[in-house]
Scaffold this active site. Structure first.
Site, PDB file in Angstrom:
ATOM      1  N   SER A  90      -5.994   6.381  -9.185  1.00 32.22           N
ATOM      2  CA  SER A  90      -6.514   5.458 -10.194  1.00 32.22           C
ATOM      3  C   SER A  90      -7.945   5.849 -10.505  1.00 32.22           C
ATOM      4  O   SER A  90      -8.749   6.049  -9.585  1.00 32.22           O
ATOM      5  CB  SER A  90      -6.459   4.010  -9.701  1.00 32.22           C
ATOM      6  N   GLY A  91      -8.269   5.926 -11.791  1.00 32.85           N
ATOM      7  CA  GLY A  91      -9.625   6.273 -12.184  1.00 32.85           C
ATOM      8  C   GLY A  91     -10.618   5.173 -11.893  1.00 32.85           C
ATOM      9  O   GLY A  91     -11.638   5.393 -11.228  1.00 32.85           O
ATOM     10  N   SER A  92     -10.338   3.955 -12.375  1.00 37.39           N
ATOM     11  CA  SER A  92     -11.286   2.860 -12.163  1.00 37.39           C
ATOM     12  C   SER A  92     -11.437   2.547 -10.682  1.00 37.39           C
ATOM     13  O   SER A  92     -12.542   2.262 -10.203  1.00 37.39           O
ATOM     14  CB  SER A  92     -10.847   1.610 -12.938  1.00 37.39           C
ATOM     15  N   ASP A 252      -5.730  -3.678 -19.024  1.00 37.26           N
ATOM     16  CA  ASP A 252      -6.855  -3.142 -18.262  1.00 37.26           C
ATOM     17  C   ASP A 252      -8.146  -3.440 -19.003  1.00 37.26           C
ATOM     18  O   ASP A 252      -8.259  -3.194 -20.203  1.00 37.26           O
ATOM     19  CB  ASP A 252      -6.676  -1.631 -18.097  1.00 37.26           C
ATOM     20  N   GLY A 257      -8.975   5.314 -16.312  1.00 40.71           N
ATOM     21  CA  GLY A 257      -9.260   6.727 -16.102  1.00 40.71           C
ATOM     22  C   GLY A 257      -8.033   7.610 -16.093  1.00 40.71           C
ATOM     23  O   GLY A 257      -8.065   8.742 -16.602  1.00 40.71           O
ATOM     24  N   THR A 258      -6.919   7.131 -15.522  1.00 35.47           N
ATOM     25  CA  THR A 258      -5.702   7.942 -15.543  1.00 35.47           C
ATOM     26  C   THR A 258      -5.137   8.047 -16.954  1.00 35.47           C
ATOM     27  O   THR A 258      -4.563   9.075 -17.323  1.00 35.47           O
ATOM     28  CB  THR A 258      -4.650   7.364 -14.584  1.00 35.47           C
TER      29      THR A 258
END
EC number: 4.2.1.77
Length: 342
Positions: A90-92, A252, A257-258
């Site tokens: 996960s990006g965040s 979101d 980020g993904t």
């Protein structure tokens, strides 16, 4: 106070999306790899339910468990727990975890730049943090290899007709739709409809298209629907709106980020984004992640890109989640008024 369980949490958000971090009170789960440990958590469910269900959690919350790394190059490892999934990356959440590790002193901070390596369930990710006055101000994450799976696929969705979609992987799996074609300008007051339609589209994609990661046989579903805004070229680079519908039905708050990584993979596959370009994704609340393609590679023989994403996170508090032995809901509860958009 009496409690049979006490879990220590540092709360944070990355560009608006909550990403709490468990820093104590939970033993590492069984498993020889971080991926195997994440599969145990996904199957066993007790920890997920305790921290994600009401009264301690809710559909808006993501929670990350810090665990000892397995890879010798990693400085720390984490397992991501989202409302419905326990994903590879996960990006965040990686931005939240990096910020918590550095701002809280769990890992030493070096100003002006700190470099660390995190081990996510999906693999190693390199992190560079710009730091000043004891604060990690911006986090740069070299994400997992990302690839376009299908371009211009036809997807029949009941009540919506036949949609033209792209599918891609950016550390998590996405079905991508044109926001404008769906009638969305990507404004805050569209969030409920985006969440509701996005879940329907994701469910239809799982039923009719399916997803299988070529190197990870355990990951075989679509997690999210990305409503992608038009790409504009500005003096600072490429810029586009983004809204991601997360199961069971929320949007979101960050640009995801993904999703940014998946979209860069699609744009690169179409010849619309090169290594010299930078793409800024803008969320419904106006927050941004920036992305660029560091290089190319292959995943299971499929062309892929090496994405870097960056964003900011802030610590919002510390918590001790407890369980009174007389509590009749030891794993919490959920109701459909919030758990699932309709």
């Amino acid at each position: 106070m009496r409690s049979t369980k006490t879990i220590h949490v540092i709360s944070a958000h990355a560009e608006g999306e909550v990403g709490d971090v468990i820093v104590g009170g939970v033993a590492p789960p069984p498993g020889d790899t971080i991926w195997e440990q994440s599969r145990w958590i996904a199957r066993e469910q007790t920890l997920r339910n305790f921290v994600l269900n009401e009264p301690r959690g809710g559909v808006f919350r993501h929670v990350n468990l810090l665990v000892p790394p397995k890879h010798p190059d990693a400085d720390a490892a984490f397992i991501i727990m989202e409302p419905e999934d326990t994903p590879p990356m996960s990006g965040s959440n990686s931005i939240c975890v990096s910020t918590v590790l550095l701002d809280s002193g769990i890992l030493p901070m070096k100003e002006p730049v700190t470099e660390i390596t995190l081990e996510a369930p999906g693999g190693l990710v390199r992190v560079r943090a710009e730091c000043r006055d004891g604060k990690a101000e911006r986090i740069f994450v070299e994400n997992l290899p990302s690839f376009a799976e299908r371009l211009d696929a036809k997807l029949e969705v009941e009540g919506l007709g036949t949609l033209t979609v792209d599918t891609a992987y950016g550390g998590d799996s996405f079905v991508i739709v044109d926001a404008a074609a769906m009638g969305f300008a990507l404004k805050p007051d569209e969030a409920h409809d985006i969440a509701r339609l996005g879940v329907r589209i994701t469910n239809a994609a799982n039923a009719k298209l399916g997803f299988h990661h070529p190197e990870n046989p355990d990951w075989r579903h679509f997690s999210f629907c990305l409503f992608a805004g038009p790409v504009e070229r500005t003096a600072e680079g490429l810029r586009a709106g983004a809204a991601v519908a997360i199961q069971p039905g929320k949007v979101d708050r960050s640009p995801t980020g993904t999703a940014l990584s998946a979209r860069m993979a699609v744009l690169h596959a179409r010849g619309q984004m090169g290594l010299s370009d930078r793409l800024t994704a803008v969320s419904l609340i106006g927050s941004t992640f920036s992305g660029r393609i560091l290089g190319t590679t292959e995943v299971g023989g499929r062309p892929a890109v090496l994405p870097e994403i960056s964003g900011r996170a802030w610590i919002t508090g510390t918590h001790q989640h407890m369980l009174d032995p007389s509590d009749p809901w030891p794993e919490g509860y959920r109701l459909t008024d919030t758990w699932g958009a309709r």
